[in-house]
Design a protein around this motif. Structure first.
Motif, PDB file in Angstrom:
ATOM      1  N   MET A 110       0.571  -4.820   3.787  1.00 31.30           N
ATOM      2  CA  MET A 110       0.672  -3.420   4.188  1.00 31.30           C
ATOM      3  C   MET A 110       0.008  -2.526   3.141  1.00 31.30           C
ATOM      4  O   MET A 110       0.102  -2.774   1.950  1.00 31.30           O
ATOM      5  N   SER A 111      -0.679  -1.462   3.602  1.00 36.30           N
ATOM      6  CA  SER A 111      -1.314  -0.546   2.673  1.00 36.30           C
ATOM      7  C   SER A 111      -0.267   0.381   2.074  1.00 36.30           C
ATOM      8  O   SER A 111       0.787   0.624   2.661  1.00 36.30           O
ATOM      9  N   THR A 112      -0.569   0.901   0.902  1.00 37.13           N
ATOM     10  CA  THR A 112       0.318   1.832   0.222  1.00 37.13           C
ATOM     11  C   THR A 112       0.111   3.233   0.786  1.00 37.13           C
ATOM     12  O   THR A 112      -1.028   3.665   0.995  1.00 37.13           O
ATOM     13  N   SER A 113       1.204   3.963   1.028  1.00 39.31           N
ATOM     14  CA  SER A 113       1.092   5.337   1.533  1.00 39.31           C
ATOM     15  C   SER A 113       1.175   6.305   0.361  1.00 39.31           C
ATOM     16  O   SER A 113       2.081   6.216  -0.472  1.00 39.31           O
ATOM     17  N   ASP A 173      -9.831   2.319  -1.568  1.00 39.66           N
ATOM     18  CA  ASP A 173      -9.070   1.162  -2.077  1.00 39.66           C
ATOM     19  C   ASP A 173      -8.099   0.617  -1.034  1.00 39.66           C
ATOM     20  O   ASP A 173      -7.274  -0.248  -1.341  1.00 39.66           O
ATOM     21  N   GLY A 174      -8.144   1.162   0.185  1.00 40.44           N
ATOM     22  CA  GLY A 174      -7.301   0.645   1.259  1.00 40.44           C
ATOM     23  C   GLY A 174      -5.971   1.345   1.423  1.00 40.44           C
ATOM     24  O   GLY A 174      -5.127   0.894   2.210  1.00 40.44           O
ATOM     25  N   HIS A 175      -5.726   2.443   0.697  1.00 33.18           N
ATOM     26  CA  HIS A 175      -4.457   3.162   0.804  1.00 33.18           C
ATOM     27  C   HIS A 175      -4.457   4.128   1.990  1.00 33.18           C
ATOM     28  O   HIS A 175      -5.507   4.630   2.400  1.00 33.18           O
ATOM     29  N   ASP A 176      -3.273   4.380   2.521  1.00 32.32           N
ATOM     30  CA  ASP A 176      -3.086   5.363   3.594  1.00 32.32           C
ATOM     31  C   ASP A 176      -2.752   6.698   2.929  1.00 32.32           C
ATOM     32  O   ASP A 176      -1.708   6.823   2.280  1.00 32.32           O
ATOM     33  N   VAL A 177      -3.633   7.684   3.048  1.00 31.50           N
ATOM     34  CA  VAL A 177      -3.495   8.924   2.284  1.00 31.50           C
ATOM     35  C   VAL A 177      -3.348  10.130   3.209  1.00 31.50           C
ATOM     36  O   VAL A 177      -4.086  10.275   4.185  1.00 31.50           O
ATOM     37  N   ARG A 178      -2.359  10.986   2.879  1.00 31.86           N
ATOM     38  CA  ARG A 178      -2.229  12.296   3.527  1.00 31.86           C
ATOM     39  C   ARG A 178      -2.345  13.366   2.451  1.00 31.86           C
ATOM     40  O   ARG A 178      -2.099  13.111   1.268  1.00 31.86           O
ATOM     41  N   THR A 179      -2.697  14.574   2.843  1.00 32.66           N
ATOM     42  CA  THR A 179      -2.876  15.653   1.876  1.00 32.66           C
ATOM     43  C   THR A 179      -2.041  16.868   2.272  1.00 32.66           C
ATOM     44  O   THR A 179      -1.676  17.050   3.438  1.00 32.66           O
TER      45      THR A 179
END
Length: 452
Positions: free
Chosen positions: A1-4, A25-31
């Motif tokens: 699982m990707s890191t959020s 890098d494969g992370h799940d990112v919100r801003t």
């Protein structure tokens, strides 16, 4: 699982740049553009890491950190600051930030910081989870310890528990062989079934067979009623044969048959009883030498010694003494309704140099006696029992080195217990956060989890 990951910054360019960097890098990112929106987003979604600027309109990064930690104390939180001062860094870390990064920063540096934080968290959570699993099943949690020797024991227990094989635990008296046996049972699929300890040296030889395998009514003079025996009582569970080296040779034959046939013959019965048990045996003898001397059957030895766990004497992992002392003081504070805070420096020096011939059990008894005799909040040499043989043992390491190692281990133990929450660790240790960081900076403690 990707890191959020949640990135909070009032500058849209920085938001997008950090998000692009971490998504690569494969992370799940919100801003989020500010602290208020970040709180609203976190109300509906959990994040592994929060990265926030400090200076923002409305809710600042420090305020966001405080509110986040109030709800989720173990959340990884990285603060971004434009001011590369010691005061800024200390303030961020004092408030509980996991790390901070200074503007302008390189993307490779940010990636490295995030990766290290996640690796450190994973490395600290695994032993912490195992500690809790062991602690929940073992009344006396003397398996605790961060030395290489005790880490190796816990690793063996974790791997051995799910297996079905028999286990032989060896070690001097007082090293905690039954604690290891209980931990193995708790970590096994049989954990909810009976754990039946049997001291082979404490039961009279004339009664041992009937105690183990049961008997029928009238089998001998005092057998006024039938008894199923301890093996049958442990059906689908675990039998712990403590001090197996004390078992008479003629009973070793019957034990071997019970292991091979998975059934026991009650004394006086003509019918066997099926039993499904796992056997864990322990001894403070060298059974291989007992086999050579014909005092222990070789075939039984090999049946029991499928998995071997050797426990080190306390003198071989002295660096765990401060942690064990804290543990026992906490236990006896609860049992004796005391408020002892610890031991003084001279007593620690004495403990670090003691031969501890009775191992962890002796340390436990010394602490208990001292807490009963003491009327203060800090134990000292005058509180120790008169029979305590605490003369320093001659060995290669200097006393100064032992004290240095004990301080290192004491700090590492506190960090491990608090899952590397440095602020909480400082509180537990009774020192300021600044002192803790100074000690970490002086030593780096030999642990990669504390590297920048």
């Amino acid at each position: 699982m990707s890191t959020s990951i949640l990135v909070v910054d009032d500058e849209r360019t920085i938001q997008d740049s950090i998000a692009w960097c971490l998504r690569a890098d494969g992370h799940d990112v919100r801003t989020a553009p500010d602290g208020e929106e970040a709180m609203a987003i976190m109300a509906g979604q959990d994040f592994d890491v929060v990265i926030s600027d400090i200076i923002m309109p409305g809710v600042s990064g420090i305020e966001l950190l405080r509110k986040t930690r109030a709800l989720q104390p173990q959340k990884l939180f990285v603060l971004i600051t434009a001011f590369a001062t010691v005061e800024t860094a200390v303030e961020a870390l004092r408030e509980g930030a996991s790390d901070y990064i200074v503007k302008p920063f390189k993307f490779d540096e940010l990636r490295l910081r995030v990766r290290r934080l996640l690796e450190h968290q994973a490395a600290s959570q695994e032993p912490a989870l195992f500690h809790r699993a062991v602690e929940s099943s073992v009344p006396d949690r003397s398996l605790l310890g961060e030395s290489a020797a005790m880490r190796a024991v816990r690793t063996q227990v974790a791997r051995t528990g799910p297996a079905v094989s028999n286990v032989l635990i060896t070690g001097e008296s007082g090293t905690g062989k039954e604690l290891v046996a209980r931990a193995i049972h708790a970590a096994s699929p049989r954990g909810e079934k009976p754990f039946v300890p049997i001291n082979c040296g404490a039961i009279p030889e004339s009664l041992l067979e009937s105690q183990l395998f049961g008997h029928v009514r009238g089998a001998f003079t005092s057998a006024v009623q039938s008894s199923a025996g301890l093996f049958a009582a442990a059906d689908h569970g675990t039998v712990f044969l403590d001090e197996i080296g004390e078992m008479p040779v003629h009973l070793q034959v019957k034990l071997l048959r019970a292991i091979e046939e998975k059934q026991v013959w009650p004394v006086g019965s003509t019918k066997p009883v099926r039993v499904d048990i796992r056997i864990i045996a322990s001894t403070n003898r060298e059974l291989a030498k007992e086999v050579e001397a014909a005092r222990f059957r070789g075939d039984l030895f090999y049946r029991l010694n499928v998995i071997h766990i050797g426990l080190p004497p306390l003198r071989e992992h002295r660096e765990d003494i401060p942690m064990l002392v804290d543990h026992f003081i906490g236990e006896f504070n609860r049992k004796l309704a005391r408020r002892v805070r610890g031991i003084d420096h001279e007593t620690l020096r004495t403990f670090m140099g003691s031969p501890w011939k009775g191992n962890v059990r002796e340390l436990e008894h010394v602490i208990e006696s001292a807490m009963i005799l003491s009327d203060g909040q800090v134990l000292s040499l005058r509180d120790l029992p008169s029979g305590f043989a605490g003369e320093p043992e001659a060995h290669g390491e200097s006393l100064r080195e032992l004290i240095r190692q004990s301080e290192r281990q004491h700090i590492m133990a506190a960090l491990s217990r608090t899952e590397f929450d440095k602020r909480e660790a400082a509180r537990v240790l009774g020192i300021s956060l600044a002192s803790l960081y100074r000690k970490l900076g002086e030593r780096r403690m030999g642990d990669s989890r504390l590297q920048d």
